[in-house]
Design a protein around this motif. Structure first.
Motif, PDB file in Angstrom:
ATOM      1  N   ILE A 111       0.859  -1.185   0.000  1.00 23.87           N
ATOM      2  CA  ILE A 111       0.000   0.000   0.000  1.00 23.87           C
ATOM      3  C   ILE A 111       0.893   1.231   0.000  1.00 23.87           C
ATOM      4  N   GLN A 112       0.645   2.136  -0.934  1.00 25.00           N
ATOM      5  CA  GLN A 112       1.440   3.361  -1.031  1.00 25.00           C
ATOM      6  C   GLN A 112       0.941   4.451  -0.094  1.00 25.00           C
ATOM      7  N   ALA A 113      -0.354   4.436   0.257  1.00 19.82           N
ATOM      8  CA  ALA A 113      -0.918   5.437   1.169  1.00 19.82           C
ATOM      9  C   ALA A 113      -0.383   5.180   2.572  1.00 19.82           C
ATOM     10  N   LYS A 114       0.020   6.220   3.236  1.00 12.35           N
ATOM     11  CA  LYS A 114       0.613   6.119   4.570  1.00 12.35           C
ATOM     12  C   LYS A 114      -0.332   6.671   5.624  1.00 12.35           C
ATOM     13  N   ASP A 115      -0.121   6.257   6.869  1.00 23.28           N
ATOM     14  CA  ASP A 115      -0.818   6.865   7.996  1.00 23.28           C
ATOM     15  C   ASP A 115      -0.368   8.319   8.089  1.00 23.28           C
ATOM     16  N   ALA A 116      -1.281   9.204   8.496  1.00 24.86           N
ATOM     17  CA  ALA A 116      -0.944  10.626   8.480  1.00 24.86           C
ATOM     18  C   ALA A 116      -1.767  11.412   9.484  1.00 24.86           C
ATOM     19  N   PHE A 117      -1.207  12.548   9.899  1.00 31.48           N
ATOM     20  CA  PHE A 117      -1.979  13.525  10.648  1.00 31.48           C
ATOM     21  C   PHE A 117      -2.800  14.309   9.632  1.00 31.48           C
ATOM     22  N   ILE A 118      -4.066  14.518   9.908  1.00 31.27           N
ATOM     23  CA  ILE A 118      -4.967  15.166   8.959  1.00 31.27           C
ATOM     24  C   ILE A 118      -5.552  16.438   9.566  1.00 31.27           C
ATOM     25  N   TYR A 119      -6.045  17.305   8.699  1.00 34.46           N
ATOM     26  CA  TYR A 119      -6.672  18.554   9.103  1.00 34.46           C
ATOM     27  C   TYR A 119      -7.678  18.943   8.036  1.00 34.46           C
ATOM     28  N   GLY A 120      -8.563  19.843   8.360  1.00 30.37           N
ATOM     29  CA  GLY A 120      -9.544  20.292   7.378  1.00 30.37           C
ATOM     30  C   GLY A 120     -10.724  20.975   8.021  1.00 30.37           C
ATOM     31  N   GLY A 121     -11.857  20.846   7.365  1.00 30.33           N
ATOM     32  CA  GLY A 121     -13.072  21.485   7.843  1.00 30.33           C
ATOM     33  C   GLY A 121     -14.294  20.692   7.432  1.00 30.33           C
ATOM     34  N   ALA A 122     -15.455  21.190   7.824  1.00 30.49           N
ATOM     35  CA  ALA A 122     -16.711  20.536   7.492  1.00 30.49           C
ATOM     36  C   ALA A 122     -17.820  21.567   7.412  1.00 30.49           C
ATOM     37  N   VAL A 123     -18.828  21.247   6.602  1.00 28.89           N
ATOM     38  CA  VAL A 123     -20.050  22.032   6.487  1.00 28.89           C
ATOM     39  C   VAL A 123     -21.189  21.104   6.874  1.00 28.89           C
ATOM     40  N   THR A 124     -22.096  21.576   7.753  1.00 29.75           N
ATOM     41  CA  THR A 124     -23.153  20.722   8.294  1.00 29.75           C
ATOM     42  C   THR A 124     -24.514  21.390   8.168  1.00 29.75           C
ATOM     43  N   LEU A 125     -25.529  20.576   7.873  1.00 31.65           N
ATOM     44  CA  LEU A 125     -26.924  20.980   7.942  1.00 31.65           C
ATOM     45  C   LEU A 125     -27.602  20.015   8.894  1.00 31.65           C
ATOM     46  N   SER A 126     -28.233  20.546   9.945  1.00 33.66           N
ATOM     47  CA  SER A 126     -28.749  19.699  11.014  1.00 33.66           C
ATOM     48  C   SER A 126     -30.151  20.133  11.419  1.00 33.66           C
ATOM     49  N   ALA A 127     -31.032  19.154  11.682  1.00 28.02           N
ATOM     50  CA  ALA A 127     -32.397  19.426  12.148  1.00 28.02           C
ATOM     51  C   ALA A 127     -32.610  18.726  13.482  1.00 28.02           C
ATOM     52  N   ASP A 128     -33.114  19.460  14.467  1.00 29.21           N
ATOM     53  CA  ASP A 128     -33.418  18.915  15.790  1.00 29.21           C
ATOM     54  C   ASP A 128     -34.922  18.943  16.019  1.00 29.21           C
ATOM     55  N   PHE A 129     -35.455  17.840  16.536  1.00 31.63           N
ATOM     56  CA  PHE A 129     -36.869  17.730  16.896  1.00 31.63           C
ATOM     57  C   PHE A 129     -36.931  17.452  18.394  1.00 31.63           C
ATOM     58  N   TYR A 130     -37.398  18.416  19.167  1.00 33.62           N
ATOM     59  CA  TYR A 130     -37.416  18.279  20.626  1.00 33.62           C
ATOM     60  C   TYR A 130     -38.612  17.445  21.070  1.00 33.62           C
TER      61      TYR A 130
END
Length: 166
Positions: A111-130
């Motif tokens: 396997i050529q892919a190595k273990d690594a430290f990663i970083y980044g971001g995310a965009v979320t859409l969330s719905a809550d029903f109480y």
């Protein structure tokens, strides 16, 4: 006010056990609800397990352990405050392991892919029903943007969550 949230997601499709490139995600988050507008700061961690297809029927596991900090803006809610829709952005960092650190496969391939430290971001859409003053069930969509790895930069997740507010 504060809340604890537990999430369970499907990643990059619907995982059935026979799927070769799908996965799942589990997470726990702590949220701080600010002011009357119900916007939140969230802090948490996630474990993500996906698979990369290999050969005719094989697949290679890819696991990510990430910490995340985000801000969620309340987009809309109903008059009785039993439904909330949030849009959010977050930053994340963590560690990714490919095939649990084993670089040689059973057939002798490397396997050529190595273990690594990663970083980044995310965009979320969330719905809550109480369901009560303190308990909510919800659903969410999340797109992660991951850098620093060899296995791909975009991960789409959808799932459900349970939130307890105190």
């Amino acid at each position: 006010m504060s809340a604890v949230e537990v999430r369970a997601d499907m990643v990059n499709g619907f995982y059935t056990g026979n799927s070769r490139n799908c996965g799942y995600n589990l997470g726990v988050f702590y949220s701080v609800i600010k002011g009357n507008n119900a916007n939140t700061w969230s802090f948490g961690g996630e474990y993500l397990q996906t698979y990369k297809p290999y050969g005719e029927k094989g697949r290679i596991p890819v696991a990510q352990f990430t910490g995340e900090v985000g801000y969620n803006l309340r987009i809309v809610s109903d008059y009785s405050q039993t439904f909330h829709l949030y849009g959010g952005v977050s930053a994340l960092a963590g560690y990714e392991t490919v095939n649990w650190g084993e670089s040689i496969l059973r057939d002798g391939s490397t396997i050529q892919a190595k273990d690594a430290f990663i970083y980044g971001g995310a965009v979320t859409l969330s719905a809550d029903f109480y369901l009560s003053d303190h308990v909510a069930l919800g659903a969410h969509l999340k797109e992660k943007f991951i850098f620093g790895n060899d296995t791909g930069h975009f991960l789409f997740a959808y799932g459900i969550h349970f939130k307890y507010q105190f």
